[in-house]
Design a protein around this motif. Structure first.
Motif, mmCIF file in Angstrom:
data_model
loop_
_atom_site.group_PDB
_atom_site.id
_atom_site.type_symbol
_atom_site.label_atom_id
_atom_site.label_comp_id
_atom_site.label_asym_id
_atom_site.label_seq_id
_atom_site.Cartn_x
_atom_site.Cartn_y
_atom_site.Cartn_z
ATOM 1 N N LYS A 86 80.317 -32.034 -2.352
ATOM 2 C CA LYS A 86 80.986 -32.974 -3.261
ATOM 3 C C LYS A 86 82.195 -33.602 -2.593
ATOM 4 O O LYS A 86 82.373 -34.814 -2.599
ATOM 5 C CB LYS A 86 81.453 -32.229 -4.512
ATOM 6 C CG LYS A 86 80.475 -32.364 -5.647
ATOM 7 C CD LYS A 86 81.148 -32.151 -6.998
ATOM 8 C CE LYS A 86 80.087 -31.715 -8.012
ATOM 9 N NZ LYS A 86 80.296 -30.372 -8.530
ATOM 10 N N ARG A 87 83.025 -32.740 -2.031
ATOM 11 C CA ARG A 87 84.290 -33.195 -1.463
ATOM 12 C C ARG A 87 84.073 -34.174 -0.316
ATOM 13 O O ARG A 87 84.737 -35.184 -0.207
ATOM 14 C CB ARG A 87 85.090 -31.980 -0.982
ATOM 15 C CG ARG A 87 86.485 -32.321 -0.549
ATOM 16 C CD ARG A 87 87.332 -31.076 -0.381
ATOM 17 N NE ARG A 87 86.841 -30.223 0.678
ATOM 18 C CZ ARG A 87 86.690 -28.891 0.563
ATOM 19 N NH1 ARG A 87 86.963 -28.281 -0.550
ATOM 20 N NH2 ARG A 87 86.248 -28.189 1.571
ATOM 21 N N ASP A 88 83.134 -33.850 0.565
ATOM 22 C CA ASP A 88 82.939 -34.681 1.756
ATOM 23 C C ASP A 88 81.797 -35.688 1.591
ATOM 24 O O ASP A 88 81.500 -36.446 2.516
ATOM 25 C CB ASP A 88 82.673 -33.791 2.977
ATOM 26 C CG ASP A 88 83.877 -32.920 3.310
ATOM 27 O OD1 ASP A 88 85.007 -33.378 3.088
ATOM 28 O OD2 ASP A 88 83.677 -31.789 3.778
ATOM 29 N N ASP A 89 81.178 -35.651 0.403
ATOM 30 C CA ASP A 89 80.101 -36.590 0.110
ATOM 31 C C ASP A 89 78.957 -36.514 1.142
ATOM 32 O O ASP A 89 78.560 -37.512 1.726
ATOM 33 C CB ASP A 89 80.680 -38.019 0.037
ATOM 34 C CG ASP A 89 79.674 -38.999 -0.553
ATOM 35 O OD1 ASP A 89 78.787 -38.550 -1.306
ATOM 36 O OD2 ASP A 89 79.770 -40.205 -0.245
ATOM 37 N N VAL A 90 78.477 -35.298 1.382
ATOM 38 C CA VAL A 90 77.329 -35.111 2.271
ATOM 39 C C VAL A 90 76.287 -34.228 1.578
ATOM 40 O O VAL A 90 76.634 -33.380 0.757
ATOM 41 C CB VAL A 90 77.707 -34.421 3.609
ATOM 42 C CG1 VAL A 90 78.628 -35.281 4.436
ATOM 43 C CG2 VAL A 90 78.316 -33.046 3.384
ATOM 44 N N ARG A 91 75.047 -34.452 1.922
ATOM 45 C CA ARG A 91 73.991 -33.568 1.419
ATOM 46 C C ARG A 91 73.891 -32.359 2.323
ATOM 47 O O ARG A 91 74.157 -32.444 3.514
ATOM 48 C CB ARG A 91 72.636 -34.290 1.456
ATOM 49 C CG ARG A 91 72.372 -35.105 0.233
ATOM 50 C CD ARG A 91 70.962 -35.653 0.286
ATOM 51 N NE ARG A 91 69.953 -34.590 0.121
ATOM 52 C CZ ARG A 91 68.646 -34.834 0.124
ATOM 53 N NH1 ARG A 91 68.197 -36.038 0.309
ATOM 54 N NH2 ARG A 91 67.793 -33.837 -0.053
ATOM 55 N N TYR A 92 73.505 -31.227 1.764
ATOM 56 C CA TYR A 92 73.314 -30.067 2.638
ATOM 57 C C TYR A 92 71.896 -29.518 2.542
ATOM 58 O O TYR A 92 71.200 -29.729 1.552
ATOM 59 C CB TYR A 92 74.348 -28.976 2.359
ATOM 60 C CG TYR A 92 74.176 -28.212 1.067
ATOM 61 C CD1 TYR A 92 73.306 -27.125 0.992
ATOM 62 C CD2 TYR A 92 74.901 -28.550 -0.069
ATOM 63 C CE1 TYR A 92 73.156 -26.417 -0.198
ATOM 64 C CE2 TYR A 92 74.757 -27.847 -1.247
ATOM 65 C CZ TYR A 92 73.883 -26.781 -1.307
ATOM 66 O OH TYR A 92 73.738 -26.082 -2.477
ATOM 67 N N PHE A 93 71.507 -28.823 3.591
ATOM 68 C CA PHE A 93 70.175 -28.218 3.685
ATOM 69 C C PHE A 93 70.337 -26.780 4.154
ATOM 70 O O PHE A 93 71.126 -26.512 5.065
ATOM 71 C CB PHE A 93 69.312 -28.989 4.688
ATOM 72 C CG PHE A 93 69.030 -30.395 4.247
ATOM 73 C CD1 PHE A 93 67.866 -30.704 3.562
ATOM 74 C CD2 PHE A 93 69.961 -31.403 4.470
ATOM 75 C CE1 PHE A 93 67.617 -31.988 3.113
ATOM 76 C CE2 PHE A 93 69.719 -32.697 4.023
ATOM 77 C CZ PHE A 93 68.544 -32.994 3.349
ATOM 78 N N LEU A 94 69.601 -25.888 3.535
ATOM 79 C CA LEU A 94 69.571 -24.487 3.973
ATOM 80 C C LEU A 94 68.332 -24.304 4.822
ATOM 81 O O LEU A 94 67.212 -24.560 4.356
ATOM 82 C CB LEU A 94 69.503 -23.559 2.755
ATOM 83 C CG LEU A 94 70.748 -23.476 1.876
ATOM 84 C CD1 LEU A 94 70.432 -22.759 0.568
ATOM 85 C CD2 LEU A 94 71.869 -22.756 2.604
ATOM 86 N N VAL A 95 68.510 -23.896 6.063
ATOM 87 C CA VAL A 95 67.372 -23.808 6.977
ATOM 88 C C VAL A 95 67.437 -22.536 7.831
ATOM 89 O O VAL A 95 68.474 -21.879 7.930
ATOM 90 C CB VAL A 95 67.318 -25.030 7.940
ATOM 91 C CG1 VAL A 95 67.254 -26.340 7.177
ATOM 92 C CG2 VAL A 95 68.505 -25.032 8.896
ATOM 93 N N SER A 96 66.310 -22.235 8.444
ATOM 94 C CA SER A 96 66.282 -21.194 9.470
ATOM 95 C C SER A 96 65.507 -21.716 10.665
ATOM 96 O O SER A 96 64.363 -22.159 10.520
ATOM 97 C CB SER A 96 65.595 -19.935 8.945
ATOM 98 O OG SER A 96 65.303 -19.061 10.029
ATOM 99 N N ALA A 97 66.148 -21.680 11.839
ATOM 100 C CA ALA A 97 65.446 -22.087 13.052
ATOM 101 C C ALA A 97 64.470 -20.986 13.455
ATOM 102 O O ALA A 97 63.492 -21.227 14.150
ATOM 103 C CB ALA A 97 66.444 -22.342 14.176
ATOM 104 N N LYS A 98 64.747 -19.784 12.982
ATOM 105 C CA LYS A 98 63.915 -18.649 13.357
ATOM 106 C C LYS A 98 62.565 -18.688 12.628
ATOM 107 O O LYS A 98 61.521 -18.529 13.252
ATOM 108 C CB LYS A 98 64.654 -17.349 13.036
ATOM 109 C CG LYS A 98 63.980 -16.147 13.614
ATOM 110 C CD LYS A 98 64.911 -14.957 13.641
ATOM 111 C CE LYS A 98 64.217 -13.817 14.366
ATOM 112 N NZ LYS A 98 65.165 -12.858 14.888
ATOM 113 N N THR A 99 62.599 -18.896 11.313
ATOM 114 C CA THR A 99 61.350 -18.887 10.537
ATOM 115 C C THR A 99 60.837 -20.298 10.247
ATOM 116 O O THR A 99 59.695 -20.473 9.853
ATOM 117 C CB THR A 99 61.569 -18.197 9.176
ATOM 118 O OG1 THR A 99 62.538 -18.965 8.446
ATOM 119 C CG2 THR A 99 62.074 -16.781 9.352
#
Ligand code: GTP
Ligand code: MG
Length: 176
Positions: free
Chosen positions: A136-149
């Protein structure tokens, strides 16, 4: 079919050891890859079809140290992925300050926060509450990821390419 070729530059930033090289490997080769690859430009070519138009895309991934000295390079990229490590609170603070630098330079790039190492979520130092706040504060979308799986990586790729395609096509229409 109308075929268009484009090249998109993707800068990948983030704290030391956050997982930049690993997520680049996962996005390009869909494998864990070797984290010790030297820093360089890595390319992935893909073809996207939209509304009777075929777009051949070269994605150029560039792994860079945070902010400083690389400003021109970073601000000139089509997208900036800021990687944070879910098990390291400091990496999220570092991402937060990177967003402030990006904002200061008034960059037109698409900016995403990529919170990685999701496979180690039981050791997470922050979670969606903190991510929602920063988002919200920085006006960016986020993604939860794993490079491992590979978890979350196809959603990230899909959003990245479709957002860049939208930008590209609307610019093309304006200039037509
Ligand atoms: N469990 C797990 N480990 C990861 C993941 N991504 C990266 N790592 C590990 O985290 C360490 C750092 O990963 P790198 O991809 O080298 O991180 P980096 O940001 O490129 O590091 P520097 O270039 O040295 O700043 C390595 O030991 C990786 O194996 C992930 O999704 N899950
Ligand atoms: Mg690296």
């Amino acid at each position: 079919m109308d075929v268009t070729r484009v090249t998109w530059k993707i800068s990948v930033l983030g704290a030391l050891g956050a997982g930049k090289s690993s997520i680049i490997s996962r996005m390009i080769y869909d494998s864990e890859g070797s984290a010790s690859q030297p820093r360089s430009i890595q390319k992935k070519t893909l073809s996207i079809s939209r509304g009777g138009r075929k777009v051949m895309v070269d994605l150029l991934f560039l792994e860079l140290d945070d902010g400083k000295n690389n400003e021109k390079l970073i601000m000139g990229s089509n997208a900036i992925l800021v990687v944070s490590d879910l098990t390291d609170a400091g990496s999220l603070r570092s991402a937060d300050s990177t967003f402030k630098i990006i904002k200061k330079f008034n960059s037109k790039s698409l900016v995403f926060l990529v919170a990685t190492k999701l496979d180690r979520k039981y050791e997470a130092a922050y979670w969606t509450r903190e991510l929602d706040e920063i988002s919200k504060r920085d006006d960016v979308r986020y993604f939860l990821v794993s490079a491992k799986t590979g978890d979350g990586v196809s959603e990230l790729m899909e959003s990245l390419t479709s957002n860049l395609l939208d930008k590209f096509l609307s610019k093309k229409e304006k200039n037509a």
